[in-house]
Design an enzyme around this catalytic site. Structure first.
Site, PDB file in Angstrom:
ATOM      1  N   CYS A 152      -0.092   3.821   2.519  1.00 24.80           N
ATOM      2  CA  CYS A 152       0.426   3.597   3.891  1.00 24.80           C
ATOM      3  C   CYS A 152       1.876   3.995   4.313  1.00 24.80           C
ATOM      4  O   CYS A 152       2.109   4.241   5.334  1.00 24.80           O
ATOM      5  CB  CYS A 152       0.345   2.030   4.158  1.00 24.80           C
ATOM      6  SG  CYS A 152      -1.431   1.312   3.905  1.00 24.80           S
TER       7      CYS A 152
ATOM      8  N   CYS B  78       1.043  -1.333   0.092  1.00 22.24           N
ATOM      9  CA  CYS B  78      -0.057  -0.047  -0.130  1.00 22.24           C
ATOM     10  C   CYS B  78       0.822   1.420   0.068  1.00 22.24           C
ATOM     11  O   CYS B  78       1.498   1.702   1.124  1.00 22.24           O
ATOM     12  CB  CYS B  78      -0.753  -0.315   1.145  1.00 22.24           C
ATOM     13  SG  CYS B  78      -1.822   1.602   1.600  1.00 22.24           S
TER      14      CYS B  78
END
Length: 301
Positions: free
Chosen positions: A71, A68
């Site tokens: 993230c 991700c």
């Protein structure tokens, strides 16, 4: 707890030493609070690091994944803010790919997802990357919402190489358990809870001992009797207890949810109350509990 009530785990939880504070540079919060500012959480450590810890301070759960990209922007910012907070809240990082049951429990649909937990319950959440000013505002609102409601971080200092002393209050309760005196064990655990209402170990022990005392008086044929008399509310309650004790919580929950759906008035209230009592015997992150809570909400509304 997974599957059914297991009183043998009470002694292990009561005597287990609390995690020692991390050394500076390993995620320890500045200011000597004894709490780590940032912890990596797994399914095995979720209860201790998130649910139990959130009785002391808010725990901000960062649900992320290695693939991700957003993230990689949000997580470092959260880590920085956690260290700045000096132990007034803790950041719990969860890799959703490595810990799918935690992701399922939170109903994660995308990452990053951030959830604030206080006193074992979700308080607020958001998804996606947020700018630092907005994050600070969100965190300040969380701390304001829980002000005076949690026990606070443990005091720092002391020799962390020394083992935690055994709590004599739990020793007395466990001795009663070993002797099979459930009434005395409940009384001892209740004393601890009266002194420390936020003591999660004592609260869980009281609930489990009460359940065990209740289910021991139920006839082994309770499930068959309830199946033969679906409109007998008391029979359904007894059968649900036996099913939980027999490690069939999904059957117990389904039985009581069906009873809630078809009952009215006091009968509906009794069924719902018993179901909520049984939920409390389990880790709230258990998928079977999450699913049952959703079905109960549908049955009520």
């Amino acid at each position: 707890m997974t599957g059914a009530v297991d009183l043998s785990a009470l002694k292990e939880r009561a005597n287990a030493p609390q995690p020692p504070p991390a050394a500076p540079g390993d995620g320890a919060a500045p200011g000597g609070t004894g709490l780590q500012a940032v912890v990596d959480v797994t399914e095995a450590t979720f209860e201790a690091e998130v649910l139990v810890r959130s009785q002391q301070v808010p725990v901000i759960v960062d649900l992320w994944a290695t693939w991700c990209e957003p993230c990689k922007q949000l997580s470092p910012l959260l880590e920085k803010l956690a260290r700045e907070a000096g132990g007034t809240w803790v950041l719990a990082k969860v890799d959703v790919d490595a810990n799918p049951r935690i992701a399922q429990a939170f109903g994660v649909q995308s990452v990053p997802t951030v959830v604030a937990i206080a006193a074992g319950q979700p308080l607020a959440d958001f998804q996606g990357v947020q700018p630092e000013p907005q994050l600070r505002q969100w965190l300040a609102a969380i701390q304001q919402a829980v002000a005076g409601k949690l026990s606070g971080p443990p005091a720092g200092g002391g020799d962390t190489d020394e083992p935690e002393p055994e709590d004599p209050r739990f020793v007395a309760a466990e001795a009663a358990l070993d002797e099979g005196d459930l009434a005395a064990a409940e009384a001892e655990f209740q004393k601890i809870l009266d002194e420390e209402p936020a003591n999660a170990q004592a609260l869980g022990a009281v609930r489990q001992v009460r359940f065990l005392a209740r289910v021991q008086s139920v006839d082994s044929g309770a499930v068959a009797a309830a199946d033969a008399a679906p409109d007998d509310v008391e029979a359904q309650l007894r059968a649900a207890d036996v099913e939980v004790y027999s490690q069939a919580p999904d059957a117990a929950f389904a039985r009581l949810i069906a009873l809630v759906a078809r009952s009215t008035g006091d009968d509906k209230t009794r069924a719902r109350t018993r179901l909520l009592e049984l939920f409390e015997l389990f880790d709230p992150a258990e998928p079977v509990v999450i699913t049952a809570r959703r079905k109960l909400a549908a049955a009520l509304y």
